[in-house]
Design an enzyme around this catalytic site. Structure first.
Site, mmCIF file in Angstrom:
data_model
loop_
_atom_site.group_PDB
_atom_site.id
_atom_site.type_symbol
_atom_site.label_atom_id
_atom_site.label_comp_id
_atom_site.label_asym_id
_atom_site.label_seq_id
_atom_site.Cartn_x
_atom_site.Cartn_y
_atom_site.Cartn_z
ATOM 1 N N ARG A 153 3.409 8.907 44.204
ATOM 2 C CA ARG A 153 3.130 8.487 45.585
ATOM 3 C C ARG A 153 4.120 9.123 46.558
ATOM 4 O O ARG A 153 3.788 9.383 47.713
ATOM 5 C CB ARG A 153 3.130 6.950 45.665
ATOM 6 C CG ARG A 153 4.437 6.300 45.345
ATOM 7 C CD ARG A 153 4.292 4.827 44.950
ATOM 8 N NE ARG A 153 3.790 4.670 43.579
ATOM 9 C CZ ARG A 153 3.593 3.497 42.980
ATOM 10 N NH1 ARG A 153 3.842 2.370 43.617
ATOM 11 N NH2 ARG A 153 3.143 3.445 41.750
ATOM 12 N N LYS A 182 11.260 6.817 31.205
ATOM 13 C CA LYS A 182 10.189 6.223 30.395
ATOM 14 C C LYS A 182 10.649 6.085 28.946
ATOM 15 O O LYS A 182 11.503 6.853 28.498
ATOM 16 C CB LYS A 182 8.957 7.147 30.431
ATOM 17 C CG LYS A 182 8.215 7.177 31.743
ATOM 18 C CD LYS A 182 7.019 8.127 31.650
ATOM 19 C CE LYS A 182 6.257 8.188 32.972
ATOM 20 N NZ LYS A 182 5.596 6.917 33.332
HETATM 21 N N1 BES Z 1 2.399 9.345 35.850
HETATM 22 C C1 BES Z 1 2.570 7.955 35.794
HETATM 23 C C2 BES Z 1 1.274 7.181 35.591
HETATM 24 C C3 BES Z 1 0.513 7.453 34.308
HETATM 25 C C4 BES Z 1 0.621 6.594 33.237
HETATM 26 C C5 BES Z 1 -0.347 8.518 34.208
HETATM 27 C C6 BES Z 1 -0.097 6.826 32.089
HETATM 28 C C7 BES Z 1 -1.073 8.742 33.058
HETATM 29 C C8 BES Z 1 -0.942 7.892 31.992
HETATM 30 C C9 BES Z 1 3.215 7.459 37.086
HETATM 31 O O1 BES Z 1 4.075 8.343 37.714
HETATM 32 C C10 BES Z 1 4.030 6.261 36.729
HETATM 33 O O2 BES Z 1 4.973 6.417 36.005
HETATM 34 N N2 BES Z 1 3.637 5.106 37.235
HETATM 35 C C11 BES Z 1 4.326 3.901 36.955
HETATM 36 C C12 BES Z 1 4.471 3.153 38.253
HETATM 37 C C13 BES Z 1 5.429 1.996 38.175
HETATM 38 C C14 BES Z 1 6.848 2.485 37.953
HETATM 39 C C15 BES Z 1 5.346 1.218 39.467
HETATM 40 C C16 BES Z 1 3.515 3.118 35.946
HETATM 41 O O3 BES Z 1 2.285 3.206 35.975
HETATM 42 O O4 BES Z 1 4.112 2.463 35.105
HETATM 43 MN MN MN Z 2 6.055 8.192 36.935
#
Ligand code: BES
Ligand code: MN
Ligand code: ZN
Length: 504
Positions: A354, A280
């Site tokens: 997931r 990230k």
């Molecule tokens: N933990 C994150 C989602 C999240 C984002 C939670 C902001 C709380 C606040 C999750 O694991 C994630 O990174 N999701 C990605 C999915 C994508 C890579 C398909 C996302 O939401 O960008």
């Molecule tokens: Mn994630």
């Protein structure tokens, strides 16, 4: 929670210190205690009511400081709104905002008078129990890492006395609400902690402490999960120095003759989500300490249900891992085999929640044959784009369960909005090399793709997925029962669902 505020119930009396709150209904009508104080102050309350805009609307209040003729430091007039419209949600908000006002005033002790209201469908003991719940929920703070904060900058209120004609009845009505607040606080505490303190191992220790509450606890380590074939969950944990765990909690409260099939709750417990190799951006990454909020909610819910001896069998399962980039971390393009036997191409290592839930869900349905399964997860940023921070996304293969959750959301104030599932979305996660991939079509319908992925692991069991990414951490602070920070979202919602439908 470091300095918990106490709740007491007593008969109505004029307090000798602190701050006292009395209720006002629209239009500017004082209750019995208000009228009594009005007399003692030579009409200060009626003058305050006549002087300003405040007329008793729900969610409003006005304060009279240092009233002549009373020993208290202030009288707060709080609006109850129209008598016919008084409900639990409004009363909890009222309790939370009274506590907020008392803390803002620096009061150490406070009292709130709950008079019978003509035309209300809810009696004073039940009103008092709701006000007290809101008050407790609003009193929460997480100050343990402040070593230099001055007392005057901390919440001051040590005790709130709820006064009414039948305090014993209120106390009885409040008991399950008190257990509920205990559960919410446990969740908030777990979620507030930073990830150097709460990682999978230390969370299992919190869970083991629930044995004291009558909950059976089982902890699976890596070896056990390898034996079960949980390659999907284990792949996420591969890059972390912290060992992964799966924790199982069981509360067996169903009475003889009632449905013994458990209700199951499953939580995403990613104790920190860097994104892994699909790392990230650093901006805001610290927020990913709350990526275990789904697990935190399941743990708090179990404590609440056991605390109030809910008449139902419940199983809680949480997958605890840390998602880190490392020489051993899983790569984009890797293929893993889940416990279900289905293979997964890991396109994006940041779509890790997931992968954790896939094995937790499969294990739960196979082992416990639950009547329903509900999972909670801070699963997608996309759900925040869809729904903001006012309701969680609900995805379900079952209309009855969905209706029940929507109703429990309205009742508890922790709302959900149903989102779609469907064959075309499902097709989007087909992979060229494996049974499925862990992302759909890029940014399109990202939350739905995640839900479709989970649905492939529920094996037809009536199931709901709550995407709580927008709800687990509150920056708003405008809900009097949810201070800024970890919200504990979902504990109240699911306690309400269980109370309404699943107790024998
Ligand atoms: N933990 C994150 C989602 C999240 C984002 C939670 C902001 C709380 C606040 C999750 O694991 C994630 O990174 N999701 C990605 C999915 C994508 C890579 C398909 C996302 O939401 O960008
Ligand atoms: Mn994630
Ligand atoms: Zn995540």
């Amino acid at each position: 929670m470091d300095n918990p505020m106490k709740i007491a119930f007593s008969e109505i009396a004029t307090p000798a210190k602190g701050v006292v709150a009395v209720v006002v209904t629209e239009e500017r009508t004082l209750g019995a205690t208000g009228r009594q104080l009005d007399e003692q102050t030579g009409g200060a309350l009626s003058r305050a009511l006549a002087a300003g805009r405040f007329k008793g609307k729900q969610g409003t209040s006005t304060t009279i400081v240092a009233p002549h003729g009373l020993d208290v430091d202030a009288v707060i007039l709080v609006g109850l709104g129209k008598p016919g419209k008084i409900d639990g949600r409004g009363l909890r908000a009222l309790g939370g905002s009274v506590v907020g006002k008392m803390n803002a005033a620096g009061a150490k002790a406070g009292a709130v008078a709950v008079d019978a209201v003509d035309g209300a469908s809810i009696a004073p003991p039940a009103m008092a129990a709701e006000i007290a719940l809101g008050a407790r929920l609003g009193s929460y703070s997480f100050d343990k890492y402040h070593t230099k904060k001055k007392d005057e900058d901390k919440k001051s209120l040590g005790e709130l006395t709820v006064m009414l004609d039948d305090p014993a009845a209120a106390e009885d009505a409040f008991t399950p609400n008190d257990n509920l607040a205990d559960g919410v606080f446990l969740t908030r505490d777990m979620v507030s902690e930073p990830s150097n303190v709460k990682y999978p191992k230390t969370i299992t220790e919190d869970i083991e402490a629930l044995v004291e509450d009558g909950i059976e606890v089982e902890i699976f380590d890596r070896e056990k999960m390898v034996g079960l074939g949980m390659g999907s969950l284990l792949g996420v944990a591969q890059g972390s120095e912290h060992e992964p765990y799966l924790a199982i909690m069981r509360w067996n409260g169903a009475p003889e003759g009632a449905d013994a099939q458990p209700v199951a709750f499953i939580g995403k417990g990613v104790t920190f989500d860097t994104g892994g190799i699909s790392i990230k951006p650093s901006q805001g990454m610290e927020e990913m300490k709350y990526d275990m909020a789904g697990a935190g909610t399941v743990v708090g819910l179990m404590k609440c249900l056991a605390g109030r001896k809910a008449r139902v069998n419940v199983v809680g399962v949480v997958g605890l891992v840390e998602n880190m980039p490392d020489g051993k971390a899983q790569r984009p393009g890797d293929v893993v085999t889940s416990m279900s036997g289905q293979t997964i191409e890991v396109i994006n290592t940041d779509a890790e929640g997931r992968l954790v839930l896939a094995d937790a869900l499969w294990y739960t349905q196979e082992t416990y044959k639950p009547q329903i399964m509900i999972n909670l997860a801070t699963l997608t940023g996309a759900i925040i784009i869809c729904l903001g921070t006012y309701q969680a996304g609900l995805f379900s293969n079952n209309d009855e369960l969905s209706e029940r959750l929507i109703a429990a959301g309205k009742e508890s104030g922790e709302e959900v909005w149903r989102m779609p599932l469907g064959e075309r979305y499902d097709k989007d996660i087909d992979s060229a090399i494996a049974d499925m991939k862990n992302v759909g079509k890029g940014r399109e319908a990202g939350s739905v793709a995640a839900a479709q992925f989970l649905q492939r692991f529920v094996n037809g069991v009536p199931w709901a997925h709550l995407d709580i990414a927008g709800m687990a951490w509150m920056k708003r602070g405008d809900d009097p029962t949810v201070p800024k920070g970890a919200s504990g979202y979902g504990v109240r919602l699911l306690d309400q669902l269980v109370r309404a439908h699943y107790e024998g």
